[in-house]
Scaffold this active site. Structure first.
Site, PDB file in Angstrom:
ATOM      1  N   THR A 269      87.567  82.732  56.255  1.00  0.00           N
ATOM      2  CA  THR A 269      86.427  81.670  56.328  1.00  0.00           C
ATOM      3  C   THR A 269      87.123  80.327  57.030  1.00  0.00           C
ATOM      4  O   THR A 269      86.564  79.169  57.087  1.00  0.00           O
ATOM      5  CB  THR A 269      86.111  80.885  54.923  1.00  0.00           C
ATOM      6  OG1 THR A 269      87.333  80.658  54.424  1.00  0.00           O
ATOM      7  CG2 THR A 269      85.419  82.220  54.222  1.00  0.00           C
TER       8      THR A 269
ATOM      9  N   ALA B 185      94.767  72.736  52.691  1.00  0.00           N
ATOM     10  CA  ALA B 185      93.447  73.362  52.782  1.00  0.00           C
ATOM     11  C   ALA B 185      93.142  73.786  54.309  1.00  0.00           C
ATOM     12  O   ALA B 185      93.613  73.308  55.025  1.00  0.00           O
ATOM     13  CB  ALA B 185      92.488  72.187  52.001  1.00  0.00           C
ATOM     14  N   LYS B 186      91.786  74.273  54.099  1.00  0.00           N
ATOM     15  CA  LYS B 186      91.376  74.550  55.527  1.00  0.00           C
ATOM     16  C   LYS B 186      91.041  73.587  56.410  1.00  0.00           C
ATOM     17  O   LYS B 186      91.147  73.649  57.630  1.00  0.00           O
ATOM     18  CB  LYS B 186      90.199  75.461  55.477  1.00  0.00           C
ATOM     19  CG  LYS B 186      90.734  77.059  55.031  1.00  0.00           C
ATOM     20  CD  LYS B 186      89.743  78.148  54.971  1.00  0.00           C
ATOM     21  CE  LYS B 186      90.700  79.382  54.585  1.00  0.00           C
ATOM     22  NZ  LYS B 186      89.755  80.430  53.794  1.00  0.00           N
ATOM     23  N   ARG B 187      90.618  72.296  55.809  1.00  0.00           N
ATOM     24  CA  ARG B 187      90.420  71.460  56.640  1.00  0.00           C
ATOM     25  C   ARG B 187      91.707  70.705  57.206  1.00  0.00           C
ATOM     26  O   ARG B 187      91.615  69.880  58.228  1.00  0.00           O
ATOM     27  CB  ARG B 187      89.752  70.255  55.613  1.00  0.00           C
ATOM     28  CG  ARG B 187      90.842  69.689  54.538  1.00  0.00           C
ATOM     29  CD  ARG B 187      90.088  68.524  53.632  1.00  0.00           C
ATOM     30  NE  ARG B 187      91.105  68.194  52.675  1.00  0.00           N
ATOM     31  CZ  ARG B 187      91.380  68.854  51.512  1.00  0.00           C
ATOM     32  NH1 ARG B 187      90.457  69.788  51.096  1.00  0.00           N
ATOM     33  NH2 ARG B 187      92.296  68.544  50.620  1.00  0.00           N
ATOM     34  N   ASP B 188      92.953  71.218  56.773  1.00  0.00           N
ATOM     35  CA  ASP B 188      94.144  70.388  57.644  1.00  0.00           C
ATOM     36  C   ASP B 188      94.325  71.303  58.906  1.00  0.00           C
ATOM     37  O   ASP B 188      95.226  71.889  58.819  1.00  0.00           O
ATOM     38  CB  ASP B 188      95.497  70.511  56.606  1.00  0.00           C
ATOM     39  CG  ASP B 188      95.207  69.910  55.141  1.00  0.00           C
ATOM     40  OD1 ASP B 188      94.654  68.850  55.221  1.00  0.00           O
ATOM     41  OD2 ASP B 188      95.603  70.392  54.298  1.00  0.00           O
TER      42      ASP B 188
END
Ligand code: GLU
Length: 288
Positions: free
Chosen positions: A26, A261-264
């Site tokens: 994802t 997290a994937k946002r980083d």
């Protein structure tokens, strides 16, 4: 359990360690994923065992083939090697359907027509490790009431009747590397969803079935998934699956103590590679 011979003495056998890394495509892998993958691979290599890779892409709305390709490329760049074939969960829905059919035949599943909002609004329901506990609204419906529901012909979730499942399975435990023997408390989760409205399985079911089908003997993953093992242990008992050992590793955190997290985006493996870091440097940043 798969066994291998130790040295030349045929009387001494040690279990063959089979581990896996099981990312969901994802987003791109970050340093936390690298730690998890390297941890799983190291556990297998240290014991002369086998390391497998599984792509957990049951959520067809959020998973993207491009992320799967990027995951394979990033892991290879890091220097990991895994056995073929890679298992892609989206190609194995029949395995999860077969497990559901078995639980259905045992009278342990029921259709749930509730929306997320229904569950969230159900008063001040107690919370379990996955969020608010399902109040059991649809468990109470009779067969006739189920058939009459306007949504009955539409997609619905399938939930486990946790009270009945726990009663039948009896007391269960598993072995965790750090915590030792852990008594299973799947009841803390309430009636978990085993097949979602939008996909004919759920994380809990797919991961349990796959670890068994792939012969995984040591499940390694982050300690954020420690509680999920309560549910997996119950499913193993209900489906007569072998019980692996578990090693839940610490979660890597950034300079501010926050989990990756994937946002980083700056700490994805891709970004680090593009910034000129070598695989050895990234392994070190990931704790290896
Ligand atoms: N697919 C899960 C994740 O990316 C991991 C599942 C597991 O290791 O049990 O968080």
């Amino acid at each position: 359990m798969v066994w291998s011979c130790l040295g030349t003495n045929p009387n001494i056998h040690i279990p063959l360690i089979i581990t896996r890394f099981a990312p969901s495509p994802t987003g791109e892998l970050h340093l936390g994923h690298a730690h998890s993958a390297l941890f799983a691979e190291a556990e297998a290599r240290r014991a002369g065992g086998r390391f497998l890779l599984r792509i957990e892409d049951i959520d067809t709305t959020r998973c993207r083939p491009a992320f799967t390709a990027a995951i394979l490329a990033d892991l290879a760049w890091l220097g990991l090697t895994w056995e073929s074939p890679v298992r892609h969960q989206s190609e194995h829905f029949d395995d999860y359907r077969a497990a559901l059919a078995r639980l259905e035949q045992a009278g342990l599943l029921y259709p749930c027509f509730c929306t997320r909002a229904d569950v969230a609004q159900a008063g001040n329901a107690p919370h379990g490790p996955d969020g608010p506990l399902y109040p059991g609204t649809c468990r109470m419906l009779s067969a006739a009431e189920r058939a009459e529901r306007p949504e009955s012909g539409l997609a619905h979730a399938l939930r486990l009747d946790m009270g009945e499942a726990v009663r039948r399975a009896g007391r269960l435990s598993w072995h965790d590397r750090a915590a030792g023997r852990v008594e299973a408390r799947p009841d803390l989760f309430g009636d978990v969803v085993l097949a979602r409205k939008d996909t004919p399985t759920s994380y809990h079911l797919a991961v349990t079935v796959d670890d068994a089908l792939q012969g995984v003997t040591l499940v390694t993953r982050g300690e954020d998934l420690f509680a999920a093992t309560h549910v997996h242990r119950l499913l193993q008992a209900l489906l007569d699956l072998p019980v692996p050992a578990y090693a839940h590793h610490r979660l890597l955190t950034d300079a501010h103590g926050r989990r990756f997290a994937k946002r980083d985006r700056s700490l994805t493996l891709r970004a680090l590679r593009e910034a000129g870091k070598s695989p050895a440097e990234v392994r070190e940043m990931a704790g290896f």
